[in-house]
Design an enzyme around this catalytic site. Structure first.
Site, PDB file in Angstrom:
ATOM      1  N   LYS A   5       0.851  -1.203   0.000  1.00 35.74           N
ATOM      2  CA  LYS A   5       0.000   0.000   0.000  1.00 35.74           C
ATOM      3  C   LYS A   5       0.882   1.247   0.000  1.00 35.74           C
ATOM      4  O   LYS A   5       1.714   1.423   0.881  1.00 35.74           O
ATOM      5  CB  LYS A   5      -0.904  -0.016   1.238  1.00 35.74           C
ATOM      6  CG  LYS A   5      -1.697   1.287   1.456  1.00 35.74           C
ATOM      7  CD  LYS A   5      -2.654   1.187   2.655  1.00 35.74           C
ATOM      8  CE  LYS A   5      -3.350   2.517   2.938  1.00 35.74           C
ATOM      9  NZ  LYS A   5      -4.248   2.470   4.115  1.00 35.74           N
ATOM     10  N   ASP A  29      -2.652  10.022   4.040  1.00 35.02           N
ATOM     11  CA  ASP A  29      -4.062   9.648   4.157  1.00 35.02           C
ATOM     12  C   ASP A  29      -4.795  10.634   5.058  1.00 35.02           C
ATOM     13  O   ASP A  29      -4.760  10.530   6.281  1.00 35.02           O
ATOM     14  CB  ASP A  29      -4.165   8.221   4.731  1.00 35.02           C
ATOM     15  CG  ASP A  29      -5.608   7.736   4.814  1.00 35.02           C
ATOM     16  OD1 ASP A  29      -6.500   8.414   4.263  1.00 35.02           O
ATOM     17  OD2 ASP A  29      -5.839   6.668   5.429  1.00 35.02           O
ATOM     18  N   LYS A  86     -10.250  12.626   8.385  1.00 33.50           N
ATOM     19  CA  LYS A  86      -9.870  12.110   9.698  1.00 33.50           C
ATOM     20  C   LYS A  86      -9.861  13.250  10.714  1.00 33.50           C
ATOM     21  O   LYS A  86      -9.487  14.377  10.357  1.00 33.50           O
ATOM     22  CB  LYS A  86      -8.456  11.524   9.632  1.00 33.50           C
ATOM     23  CG  LYS A  86      -8.356  10.166   8.975  1.00 33.50           C
ATOM     24  CD  LYS A  86      -6.917   9.672   8.994  1.00 33.50           C
ATOM     25  CE  LYS A  86      -6.768   8.358   8.264  1.00 33.50           C
ATOM     26  NZ  LYS A  86      -7.468   7.237   8.889  1.00 33.50           N
ATOM     27  N   ASP A 118       1.477   6.033   5.763  1.00 33.72           N
ATOM     28  CA  ASP A 118       0.514   5.117   5.141  1.00 33.72           C
ATOM     29  C   ASP A 118       1.050   4.474   3.851  1.00 33.72           C
ATOM     30  O   ASP A 118       0.341   3.731   3.183  1.00 33.72           O
ATOM     31  CB  ASP A 118      -0.806   5.857   4.883  1.00 33.72           C
ATOM     32  CG  ASP A 118      -2.019   4.964   5.041  1.00 33.72           C
ATOM     33  OD1 ASP A 118      -1.882   3.873   5.633  1.00 33.72           O
ATOM     34  OD2 ASP A 118      -3.108   5.337   4.559  1.00 33.72           O
ATOM     35  N   ASP A 161     -12.296   6.965   3.627  1.00 35.79           N
ATOM     36  CA  ASP A 161     -11.113   6.700   4.448  1.00 35.79           C
ATOM     37  C   ASP A 161     -10.700   5.224   4.398  1.00 35.79           C
ATOM     38  O   ASP A 161      -9.617   4.868   4.838  1.00 35.79           O
ATOM     39  CB  ASP A 161     -11.384   7.136   5.900  1.00 35.79           C
ATOM     40  CG  ASP A 161     -10.115   7.272   6.713  1.00 35.79           C
ATOM     41  OD1 ASP A 161      -9.018   7.233   6.100  1.00 35.79           O
ATOM     42  OD2 ASP A 161     -10.213   7.426   7.945  1.00 35.79           O
ATOM     43  N   GLU A 188      -9.528   3.641   2.001  1.00 38.37           N
ATOM     44  CA  GLU A 188      -8.975   3.793   0.650  1.00 38.37           C
ATOM     45  C   GLU A 188      -7.915   2.747   0.313  1.00 38.37           C
ATOM     46  O   GLU A 188      -7.715   2.426  -0.857  1.00 38.37           O
ATOM     47  CB  GLU A 188      -8.395   5.204   0.478  1.00 38.37           C
ATOM     48  CG  GLU A 188      -6.953   5.409   0.979  1.00 38.37           C
ATOM     49  CD  GLU A 188      -6.779   5.184   2.476  1.00 38.37           C
ATOM     50  OE1 GLU A 188      -7.777   5.248   3.217  1.00 38.37           O
ATOM     51  OE2 GLU A 188      -5.639   4.929   2.909  1.00 38.37           O
ATOM     52  N   ARG A 223      -7.766  -0.487   0.825  1.00 37.31           N
ATOM     53  CA  ARG A 223      -8.320  -1.695   0.206  1.00 37.31           C
ATOM     54  C   ARG A 223      -8.730  -1.434  -1.237  1.00 37.31           C
ATOM     55  O   ARG A 223      -8.727  -2.349  -2.057  1.00 37.31           O
ATOM     56  CB  ARG A 223      -9.490  -2.219   1.057  1.00 37.31           C
ATOM     57  CG  ARG A 223     -10.646  -1.281   1.172  1.00 37.31           C
ATOM     58  CD  ARG A 223     -11.583  -1.654   2.321  1.00 37.31           C
ATOM     59  NE  ARG A 223     -11.048  -1.224   3.627  1.00 37.31           N
ATOM     60  CZ  ARG A 223     -11.657  -1.434   4.786  1.00 37.31           C
ATOM     61  NH1 ARG A 223     -12.795  -2.092   4.838  1.00 37.31           N
ATOM     62  NH2 ARG A 223     -11.114  -1.011   5.917  1.00 37.31           N
TER      63      ARG A 223
END
Ligand code: BES
Ligand code: ZN
Ligand code: ZN
Length: 458
Positions: free
Chosen positions: A224, A229, A236, A247, A306, A308, A310
């Site tokens: 990833k 993020d 968030k 991230d 959020d 994101e 996956r």
């Protein structure tokens, strides 16, 4: 840090004691540094790692230039079961890891402490080779930490791709990088959807190392690469956003795992895939309720922007098919839920096959990148079904906090062919070093060592 087995002048000897506190003691004209290690018979491989690190961190805080660890002294480490080469490697690897601090953005350059580690009382070609290999591996873990620690403003998808290119220079690794146009051509609608709100162009990084036989099915590592993020439109809250430049730690780990494999000349074919994006809110962002068309053809209902990671992994996992992989492993800082479940002590692992979980668990213990399994029950599949699309990135009719880490894994499973051995590593628990790690603050560089161990073993 240089590691040698040749005696040096002006050294401070590290001595491991059963109890007490770390302290300096005079021995004639020489000074020794005592490190409490506990009772020898209570020592485990896990504790040995942190004890070595503690010795190096203490030496570093006292600005010691040259230190010596007598090899005989490492017998207490409950690791007498290890051969000389393995034991020397354990010391060397953990010393290099513990000596690292992320100082790239400090204006005053500090001198390196300790500069030299002497592992005395041991010799031979096998030991020297083991030390050098351990140092090469640990350097790659540190390089991964450097990438993951880099702030979001300085580590965009393009910069991550450039870092991968630079790291692979001079090695037998082919690197290709796709920009937005190629992503459109490849129909990677999930990657494009997440990237939509950011000014930063998404990148898809592909690295290939063919150390194995021609035609051997490769190990495909997917990481990833969310360079920051914010959560997107599902923004968030403040304290949840701080640290989200990490991230892309999964991406950094797979990049440096393949670099380490090439440097160690492993006889294995490996492919690395990193979808790299920034998840930002703007007038152009993808929205809750949007339906993305993934590369696989499956449509995805976005319940929350959020979740994101996956989404971008869905396209990368689908693309992995192309290589007819012997195994696919994805590594991602995917869910806060895995951190809630396990604390900071192990990454969560998921796989449809129990034998694979056991194998990865063992590599975790032997490499030092600890992992622990969480469930991937068939019953969870209903919770990733979409209402208006084929699948949904969060459960439409269920509390999205229930079994959060497993639901994320189940979502990913929808994009992996049933006949491909696959393991998902949710490394959110190990994104940052904790006090128990005896490491410099910031990224852990996990699970680079585990991935290299796995590539070595198969
Ligand atoms: N990158 C985060 C997961 C994360 C959180 C990693 C904390 C490390 C520390 C991921 O993209 C995310 O935001 N996940 C959400 C999912 C939620 C919307 C169901 C989460 O875990 O809160
Ligand atoms: Zn997120
Ligand atoms: Zn994320």
């Amino acid at each position: 840090m240089k590691i040698t087995t040749t005696k040096q002048k002006g050294v401070t000897k590290i001595v491991f004691t059963e109890n007490g506190t770390a302290r300096f003691v005079e021995r004639g004209t020489a000074t020794q540094l005592e490190i409490p290690a506990g009772k020898g018979n209570a020592m485990t491989l896990r504790k040995a790692r942190s004890t070595i690190r503690k010795a190096i961190r203490t030496a570093k805080s006292h600005k010691l230039q040259t230190i010596e660890i007598a090899f005989a002294d490492t017998a207490w480490m409950g690791i007498s079961t290890l051969g000389d080469a393995e034991r020397a490697a354990l010391v060397a690897e953990n010393a290099v890891l513990a000596a690292f601090d992320f100082t790239e953005f400090k204006s005053k350059k500090e001198d390196e402490y300790p500069r030299t580690l002497v592992i005395s009382g041991v010799s031979g070609a096998a030991v020297k080779k083991a030390i050098s290999r351990a140092a090469i591996l640990a350097e790659q873990v540190n390089a991964c930490r450097r990438l993951a620690n880099t702030p979001g403003g300085d580590m965009t998808p393009k910069k991550l791709a450039a870092a991968a290119r630079k790291a692979a220079k001079g090695l037998p690794i082919r690197v290709s990088v796709w920009g937005k146009q190629a992503l459109v051509r490849e129909k990677m609608g999930a990657v494009l959807g997440v990237a939509q709100g950011s000014k930063a162009e998404p990148q898809f990084i592909i690295m290939r190392y063919d150390g194995g036989k021609k035609g051997d099915r490769p190990l495909v590592l997917v990481g990833k690469g969310v360079t920051f993020d914010t959560g997107g439109l599902n923004l968030k809250p403040g304290e949840g956003m701080l640290g989200m430049h990490h991230d892309m730690a999964g991406g950094a780990a797979v990049i440096h795992a393949i670099i380490a494999a090439a440097k160690l000349k492993l006889k294995r074919n490996i492919v690395v895939l990193v979808p790299a994006v920034e998840n930002s809110p703007s007038g152009e962002s993808f929205r809750p309720g949007d339906i993305l068309k993934s590369r696989s053809g499956k449509t995805i209902e976005v319940m929350n922007t959020d979740a994101e990671g996956r989404l971008i992994l869905a396209d990368a996992l689908d693309y992995a098919k192309k290589y007819k992989p012997s195994m696919v492993i994805d590594v991602a800082t995917l869910t806060g839920a895995s951190l809630i479940a396990l604390g900071e002590h192990a990454s969560a692992i998921f796989a449809p096959e129990r034998a694979l979980l056991e194998e990865i668990y063992q590599h975790g213990e032997s490499s030092g990148d600890y992992v622990w399994p969480l469930p991937l029950w068939d019953e969870l599949e209903q919770h990733v079904k979409g209402t208006f699309a084929d699948v949904a990135n969060l459960p439409p009719n269920w509390n999205s906090r229930y079994a959060g880490a497993s639901i994320a894994a189940m979502f990913l499973k929808q994009f992996v062919p049933a006949d491909t051995p696959w393991v998902h590593i949710d490394m959110a628990p190990r994104m940052l070093a904790g006090a128990h790690d005896q490491l410099g603050k910031g990224a852990t560089g996990e699970p680079v060592r585990l991935l290299v161990r796995l590539a070595e073993s198969r």
